[in-house]
Design a protein around this motif. Structure first.
Motif, PDB file in Angstrom:
ATOM      1  N   VAL A 102       5.446  -4.842  -2.282  1.00  0.00           N
ATOM      2  CA  VAL A 102       6.649  -4.089  -2.658  1.00  0.00           C
ATOM      3  C   VAL A 102       6.608  -2.736  -1.951  1.00  0.00           C
ATOM      4  O   VAL A 102       5.726  -1.913  -2.233  1.00  0.00           O
ATOM      5  N   ALA A 103       7.537  -2.503  -1.038  1.00  0.00           N
ATOM      6  CA  ALA A 103       7.603  -1.229  -0.326  1.00  0.00           C
ATOM      7  C   ALA A 103       8.180  -0.153  -1.247  1.00  0.00           C
ATOM      8  O   ALA A 103       9.157  -0.394  -1.959  1.00  0.00           O
ATOM      9  N   ILE A 104       7.570   1.035  -1.223  1.00  0.00           N
ATOM     10  CA  ILE A 104       8.023   2.138  -2.078  1.00  0.00           C
ATOM     11  C   ILE A 104       8.549   3.303  -1.249  1.00  0.00           C
ATOM     12  O   ILE A 104       9.671   3.770  -1.452  1.00  0.00           O
ATOM     13  N   ALA A 105       7.758   3.814  -0.305  1.00  0.00           N
ATOM     14  CA  ALA A 105       8.157   4.988   0.472  1.00  0.00           C
ATOM     15  C   ALA A 105       7.369   5.035   1.778  1.00  0.00           C
ATOM     16  O   ALA A 105       6.324   4.407   1.917  1.00  0.00           O
ATOM     17  N   GLY A 106       7.915   5.773   2.742  1.00  0.00           N
ATOM     18  CA  GLY A 106       7.248   5.942   4.020  1.00  0.00           C
ATOM     19  C   GLY A 106       7.549   4.838   5.017  1.00  0.00           C
ATOM     20  O   GLY A 106       7.210   4.954   6.194  1.00  0.00           O
ATOM     21  N   HIS A 107       8.191   3.756   4.567  1.00  0.00           N
ATOM     22  CA  HIS A 107       8.501   2.634   5.434  1.00  0.00           C
ATOM     23  C   HIS A 107       9.903   2.797   6.031  1.00  0.00           C
ATOM     24  O   HIS A 107      10.696   3.629   5.584  1.00  0.00           O
ATOM     25  N   ARG A 108      10.183   1.980   7.016  1.00  0.00           N
ATOM     26  CA  ARG A 108      11.515   1.959   7.629  1.00  0.00           C
ATOM     27  C   ARG A 108      12.251   0.757   7.048  1.00  0.00           C
ATOM     28  O   ARG A 108      12.022  -0.386   7.437  1.00  0.00           O
ATOM     29  N   ALA A 109      13.112   1.031   6.103  1.00  0.00           N
ATOM     30  CA  ALA A 109      13.685  -0.007   5.248  1.00  0.00           C
ATOM     31  C   ALA A 109      14.457  -1.071   6.019  1.00  0.00           C
ATOM     32  O   ALA A 109      14.547  -2.218   5.573  1.00  0.00           O
ATOM     33  N   ASP A 110      15.016  -0.721   7.162  1.00  0.00           N
ATOM     34  CA  ASP A 110      15.836  -1.675   7.905  1.00  0.00           C
ATOM     35  C   ASP A 110      15.031  -2.538   8.865  1.00  0.00           C
ATOM     36  O   ASP A 110      15.599  -3.413   9.536  1.00  0.00           O
ATOM     37  N   ARG A 111      13.726  -2.323   8.951  1.00  0.00           N
ATOM     38  CA  ARG A 111      12.914  -3.090   9.882  1.00  0.00           C
ATOM     39  C   ARG A 111      12.747  -4.522   9.383  1.00  0.00           C
ATOM     40  O   ARG A 111      12.452  -4.758   8.200  1.00  0.00           O
ATOM     41  N   PRO A 112      12.900  -5.514  10.258  1.00  0.00           N
ATOM     42  CA  PRO A 112      12.751  -6.914   9.832  1.00  0.00           C
ATOM     43  C   PRO A 112      11.379  -7.217   9.241  1.00  0.00           C
ATOM     44  O   PRO A 112      11.277  -8.021   8.313  1.00  0.00           O
ATOM     45  N   VAL A 119      11.909   6.001   4.642  1.00  0.00           N
ATOM     46  CA  VAL A 119      12.127   6.400   3.249  1.00  0.00           C
ATOM     47  C   VAL A 119      11.197   7.570   2.952  1.00  0.00           C
ATOM     48  O   VAL A 119       9.979   7.468   3.160  1.00  0.00           O
ATOM     49  N   PRO A 120      11.710   8.705   2.488  1.00  0.00           N
ATOM     50  CA  PRO A 120      10.868   9.891   2.288  1.00  0.00           C
ATOM     51  C   PRO A 120       9.730   9.637   1.303  1.00  0.00           C
ATOM     52  O   PRO A 120       9.913   8.965   0.286  1.00  0.00           O
ATOM     53  N   VAL A 121       8.559  10.196   1.623  1.00  0.00           N
ATOM     54  CA  VAL A 121       7.418  10.150   0.716  1.00  0.00           C
ATOM     55  C   VAL A 121       7.439  11.435  -0.110  1.00  0.00           C
ATOM     56  O   VAL A 121       7.110  12.512   0.380  1.00  0.00           O
ATOM     57  N   THR A 122       7.851  11.330  -1.345  1.00  0.00           N
ATOM     58  CA  THR A 122       7.965  12.496  -2.209  1.00  0.00           C
ATOM     59  C   THR A 122       6.619  12.827  -2.846  1.00  0.00           C
ATOM     60  O   THR A 122       5.658  12.044  -2.768  1.00  0.00           O
ATOM     61  N   ALA A 123       6.557  13.983  -3.490  1.00  0.00           N
ATOM     62  CA  ALA A 123       5.333  14.372  -4.200  1.00  0.00           C
ATOM     63  C   ALA A 123       5.010  13.364  -5.296  1.00  0.00           C
ATOM     64  O   ALA A 123       3.844  13.042  -5.543  1.00  0.00           O
ATOM     65  N   ALA A 124       6.040  12.842  -5.943  1.00  0.00           N
ATOM     66  CA  ALA A 124       5.824  11.863  -7.014  1.00  0.00           C
ATOM     67  C   ALA A 124       5.176  10.589  -6.479  1.00  0.00           C
ATOM     68  O   ALA A 124       4.403   9.933  -7.173  1.00  0.00           O
ATOM     69  N   ALA A 125       5.494  10.230  -5.225  1.00  0.00           N
ATOM     70  CA  ALA A 125       4.936   9.011  -4.630  1.00  0.00           C
ATOM     71  C   ALA A 125       3.451   9.140  -4.334  1.00  0.00           C
ATOM     72  O   ALA A 125       2.781   8.136  -4.088  1.00  0.00           O
ATOM     73  N   LYS A 126       2.923  10.363  -4.380  1.00  0.00           N
ATOM     74  CA  LYS A 126       1.508  10.597  -4.105  1.00  0.00           C
ATOM     75  C   LYS A 126       0.684  10.768  -5.370  1.00  0.00           C
ATOM     76  O   LYS A 126      -0.482  11.144  -5.308  1.00  0.00           O
ATOM     77  N   ARG A 127       1.315  10.499  -6.499  1.00  0.00           N
ATOM     78  CA  ARG A 127       0.600  10.608  -7.775  1.00  0.00           C
ATOM     79  C   ARG A 127       0.340   9.213  -8.355  1.00  0.00           C
ATOM     80  O   ARG A 127       1.172   8.317  -8.240  1.00  0.00           O
ATOM     81  N   GLY A 128      -0.803   9.068  -8.983  1.00  0.00           N
ATOM     82  CA  GLY A 128      -1.151   7.786  -9.592  1.00  0.00           C
ATOM     83  C   GLY A 128      -1.363   6.704  -8.569  1.00  0.00           C
ATOM     84  O   GLY A 128      -0.848   5.595  -8.733  1.00  0.00           O
ATOM     85  N   VAL A 129      -2.133   6.989  -7.502  1.00  0.00           N
ATOM     86  CA  VAL A 129      -2.311   6.031  -6.409  1.00  0.00           C
ATOM     87  C   VAL A 129      -3.787   5.768  -6.155  1.00  0.00           C
ATOM     88  O   VAL A 129      -4.673   6.481  -6.641  1.00  0.00           O
ATOM     89  N   VAL A 130      -4.043   4.735  -5.348  1.00  0.00           N
ATOM     90  CA  VAL A 130      -5.372   4.473  -4.808  1.00  0.00           C
ATOM     91  C   VAL A 130      -5.234   4.284  -3.309  1.00  0.00           C
ATOM     92  O   VAL A 130      -4.159   3.942  -2.813  1.00  0.00           O
TER      93      VAL A 130
END
Length: 296
Positions: free
Chosen positions: A215-225, A140-151
């Protein structure tokens, strides 16, 4: 058993912590929060079998903090994998950590990975993963928005009080942490379970028992068990103990059901001091935090 998932799980499972870093209150002045330090030694067990040790050291002075985490696989697992790793983060505390620098390096007998990251106001300004992740085409693509408001994962271990009352107010369990580890973005959602009394070397008293959810958001492989298993997993919890002088909570125990059995990371010793080693650390460095692979 690969060491990389275990070492990443330490920050993730030890932490499930703070409010999102968006729209946070300004940090309190240095005079409002006393200097404090805490070191916690942990044992790591999988399905009742000891597989490793970990240590967390937190240093707090005024609004500034520094978190150091290290872990090593031991026994047969350690002999086979050679798994070890360490992470460091620093920044300021508000309603949640506002990290400025994060680095982590993990290594097995066959490979290693290092991440260096710089942040400002909860937003990633630089990130570097060595070696780069393979482009499998199914992440799942990691967008610029996914890098905002994080720790970052290590900063997530410092959980500032959500209320002005007692640190063990059940409300301090109810929080969501938006984590970015340099490659993947996920939330760890905590909710209050119960309050219980415990006794460990160096600590005796109540702890908050918080239920945890991934809760997975981005950067993961969604189909992985493994991803689906973690998102559906409801057998996760973290025990939080207070560092009164710093008005933060830190993990004493984490329990997570895995496909191989329950993984438990539990404190074996708690050492708290009234002084901090964080003094003089940079609050907002302009470059990526230092990180290196052991042996390179």
């Amino acid at each position: 058993m690969r060491a990389k998932p275990f070492l990443r799980a330490c920050p993730l499972l030890l932490a499930a912590l703070a409010l999102p870093a968006v729209a946070q209150a300004a940090p309190r002045s240095a005079k409002a929060r006393a200097a404090a330090g805490v070191t916690i030694d942990y044992s790591v067990n999988l399905a009742g079998i000891p597989i490793g040790n970990a240590q967390l050291t937190g240093a707090f002075e005024g609004p500034r903090y520094r978190m150091d985490v290290s872990a090593v696989l031991t026994g047969l697992v350690g002999a086979v994998t050679g798994g070890q790793g360490s992470a460091r983060s620093s920044g300021t505390l508000a309603q949640a950590p506002l990290p400025s620098a994060f680095s982590i390096a993990t290594r097995t007998s066959h490979s290693g990975i290092a991440v260096r990251m710089a942040l400002a106001s909860g937003n990633v300004t630089q990130a570097e993963v060595t070696p780069p992740l393979l482009d499998t085409g199914d992440r799942v693509p990691v967008t610029a928005a996914a890098k905002r408001g994080v720790v970052d994962p290590a900063s997530a271990l410092a959980m500032p009080a959500r209320t002005k009352g007692a640190l063990l107010d059940p409300e301090n369990c109810n929080r969501t942490l938006p984590v970015f580890d340099g490659a993947t973005r996920f939330d760890v959602v905590l909710s209050y379970g119960e309050t219980r009394e415990i006794q460990k070397p160096g600590y005796a008293g109540p702890v908050l028992v918080c239920n945890a959810r991934y809760v997975a958001i981005a950067g993961h492989r969604a189909d992985r068990p493994g991803v689906r298993f973690m998102e559906e997993n409801r057998d996760m919890s973290v025990w939080l103990a207070p560092v009164e002088a710093a008005r933060v909570l830190v993990p004493l125990r984490i329990a997570v059901r895995t496909t191989l059995g329950t993984n438990i990371i539990e404190a074996t010793r708690w050492t708290q001091t009234g002084t901090s080693t964080a003094k003089g650390s940079e609050a907002a460095p302009a470059t990526v935090a230092e990180a290196s692979l052991p042996g390179r």
